[in-house]
Enzyme design. Structure first.
Site, PDB file in Angstrom:
ATOM      1  N   ASN A 255       0.866  -1.176   0.000  1.00  0.00           N
ATOM      2  CA  ASN A 255       0.000   0.000   0.000  1.00  0.00           C
ATOM      3  C   ASN A 255       0.902   1.224   0.000  1.00  0.00           C
ATOM      4  OD1 ASN A 255      -1.805   2.059   0.522  1.00  0.00           O
ATOM      5  ND2 ASN A 255      -2.177   1.462   2.656  1.00  0.00           N
ATOM      6  N   TRP A 256       0.925   1.922  -1.119  1.00  0.00           N
ATOM      7  CA  TRP A 256       1.849   3.059  -1.250  1.00  0.00           C
ATOM      8  C   TRP A 256       1.263   4.355  -0.695  1.00  0.00           C
ATOM      9  CZ3 TRP A 256       4.505   2.328  -6.753  1.00  0.00           C
ATOM     10  CH2 TRP A 256       5.284   1.159  -6.700  1.00  0.00           C
ATOM     11  N   LYS A 257       0.039   4.278  -0.222  1.00  0.00           N
ATOM     12  CA  LYS A 257      -0.591   5.445   0.413  1.00  0.00           C
ATOM     13  C   LYS A 257      -0.420   6.698  -0.475  1.00  0.00           C
ATOM     14  CE  LYS A 257       0.385   3.331   4.819  1.00  0.00           C
ATOM     15  NZ  LYS A 257       0.202   3.431   6.254  1.00  0.00           N
TER      16      LYS A 257
ATOM     17  N   HIS B 172      -9.376   0.918   4.765  1.00  0.00           N
ATOM     18  CA  HIS B 172      -8.102   1.055   5.488  1.00  0.00           C
ATOM     19  C   HIS B 172      -8.342   1.937   6.718  1.00  0.00           C
ATOM     20  CE1 HIS B 172      -3.998   2.235   6.428  1.00  0.00           C
ATOM     21  NE2 HIS B 172      -3.609   1.168   5.755  1.00  0.00           N
TER      22      HIS B 172
ATOM     23  N   GLU C 283      -6.764   4.285   7.942  1.00  0.00           N
ATOM     24  CA  GLU C 283      -6.563   5.727   7.730  1.00  0.00           C
ATOM     25  C   GLU C 283      -7.802   6.348   7.094  1.00  0.00           C
ATOM     26  OE1 GLU C 283      -2.855   5.311   5.656  1.00  0.00           O
ATOM     27  OE2 GLU C 283      -1.906   4.721   7.539  1.00  0.00           O
TER      28      GLU C 283
ATOM     29  N   GLU D 293      -5.408  -5.516  10.328  1.00  0.00           N
ATOM     30  CA  GLU D 293      -4.390  -4.502  10.587  1.00  0.00           C
ATOM     31  C   GLU D 293      -4.692  -3.813  11.918  1.00  0.00           C
ATOM     32  OE1 GLU D 293      -2.364  -3.157   6.758  1.00  0.00           O
ATOM     33  OE2 GLU D 293      -4.158  -1.945   6.966  1.00  0.00           O
TER      34      GLU D 293
ATOM     35  N   GLY E  71       2.379   1.717  10.866  1.00  0.00           N
ATOM     36  CA  GLY E  71       3.330   2.825  10.783  1.00  0.00           C
ATOM     37  C   GLY E  71       4.006   3.159  12.109  1.00  0.00           C
TER      38      GLY E  71
ATOM     39  N   SER F 238       3.392  -2.684  10.304  1.00  0.00           N
ATOM     40  CA  SER F 238       4.854  -2.704  10.466  1.00  0.00           C
ATOM     41  C   SER F 238       5.480  -4.026  10.042  1.00  0.00           C
ATOM     42  CB  SER F 238       5.244  -2.346  11.905  1.00  0.00           C
ATOM     43  OG  SER F 238       4.780  -1.049  12.219  1.00  0.00           O
TER      44      SER F 238
ATOM     45  N   GLY G 234       2.825  -1.332   4.294  1.00  0.00           N
ATOM     46  CA  GLY G 234       2.811   0.097   3.982  1.00  0.00           C
ATOM     47  C   GLY G 234       4.222   0.598   3.723  1.00  0.00           C
ATOM     48  N   GLY G 235       4.820   1.197   4.749  1.00  0.00           N
ATOM     49  CA  GLY G 235       6.132   1.839   4.622  1.00  0.00           C
ATOM     50  C   GLY G 235       7.190   0.991   3.920  1.00  0.00           C
TER      51      GLY G 235
HETATM   52  C1  PEP Z   1      -0.689  -0.147   5.964  1.00  0.00           C
HETATM   53  O1  PEP Z   1      -0.670   1.000   5.550  1.00  0.00           O
HETATM   54  O2  PEP Z   1      -1.610  -0.879   5.626  1.00  0.00           O
HETATM   55  C2  PEP Z   1       0.392  -0.586   6.841  1.00  0.00           C
HETATM   56  C3  PEP Z   1       0.299  -1.771   7.377  1.00  0.00           C
HETATM   57  O3  PEP Z   1       1.442   0.281   7.039  1.00  0.00           O
HETATM   58  P1  PEP Z   1       2.871  -0.075   7.701  1.00  0.00           P
HETATM   59  O4  PEP Z   1       3.339  -1.345   7.063  1.00  0.00           O
HETATM   60  O5  PEP Z   1       3.722   1.083   7.376  1.00  0.00           O
HETATM   61  O6  PEP Z   1       2.635  -0.275   9.171  1.00  0.00           O
END
Ligand code: PEP
Length: 253
Positions: free
Chosen positions: A11-13, A97, A99, A169, A175, A215, A236-237
């Site tokens: 997920n590149w957000k 998601h 967010e 999640e 994050g 994470s 994500g990151g």
């Molecule tokens: C996400 O955005 O779905 C996520 C899990 O982010 P991260 O891996 O950065 O925690």
């Protein structure tokens, strides 16, 4: 280790312009090669979808979007329809998601409408659910997840288990660098699979992929994926750097 084909999704957000996304996807495609032992999906921002689709043409990496609107078209400024995503080359779409729930007021009912619209247009929804830190501390994890699954997945017309992906999640792990332990994650994944069996029957539930997100890094993916109900990761990151994401994919396979 589960019997379902693993899926590692990025997920590149709201990161990367079109050209940046194109370059990242191109490098990732090189690193992943033709490995089909694991499904891989990347979800760049809307503005990069068509460009990245071109780059992924000869790659097994699938394209996903990060959101959609449930209507087919209309006066909905700023929204994107399922059909538009299909035309841009998407196979998957991330829905609900945390967010989006937290900053844009997305509800379980909205998630359900979006998931139905995605399925009706041949897109596979990746439905995100998860409890906040205060909900976990208050012992509400399972009641929160029960509600998110019940309302979000209600009445989805699945033709087969590959139509749907669920991503657990925990909000406190997104994050933050904190990851659920493999046992914490497995306990929740098993609970979600039981809920899925209640809605869709045992056979269907046994085939639906449940991803862990929060994470995920090269050093924790293997332990998570060794658990029987963890079928991959939503990253994500760590999906923004092709070398690191490719390492996660390798462990996932
Ligand atoms: C996400 O955005 O779905 C996520 C899990 O982010 P991260 O891996 O950065 O925690």
């Amino acid at each position: 280790m589960s019997q379902r084909k693993p899926l590692i999704a990025g997920n590149w957000k709201m990161y990367k312009t079109g050209p940046e996304a194109e370059a990242t996807a191109s490098r990732l495609a090189e690193l992943v090669g033709k490995d089909e032992s694991v499904d891989v999906m990347i979800a760049p921002p809307f503005t990069a979808l068509a460009l990245v689709d071109r780059v992924l043409n000869a790659s097994p990496i699938a394209l996903g979007a990060q959101n959609l609107h449930w209507e087919a078209e209309g006066a909905f400024t700023g929204e994107i329809s399922p059909d538009m995503l299909k035309a841009a080359g998407c196979t998957y779409v991330i829905i609900g998601h945390s967010e989006r729930r937290q900053y844009f007021g997305e509800s379980d009912e909205g998630v359900n409408r979006k998931a139905k619209a995605a399925l009706a247009n041949g897109l596979k929804p990746v439905i995100c659910i998860g409890e906040s830190e205060s909900q976990r501390d208050a012992d509400e994890t399972f009641s929160v997840l029960d509600k998110q699954v019940r309302l979000g997945l209600e009445g989805l017309p699945l033709r087969g288990p590959e139509d749907l992906v669920v991503a657990y999640e925990p909000v406190w792990a997104i994050g933050t660098g904190k990851t659920a332990t493999k046992d914490q994650a497995q306990e929740v994944h098993a609970f979600i699979r039981k809920q899925l069996a209640h809605f869709f029957g045992q056979d269907m539930a046994a085939g639906i992929r449940i991803l862990y997100g929060g994470s995920v890094k090269p050093d924790n993916i293997a332990a998570l994926m060794a658990m029987p109900d963890i079928d991959g990761g939503l990253v994500g990151g760590a999906s923004l750097k092709p070398e690191i994401f490719a390492e996660i994919i390798q462990f996932g396979a």
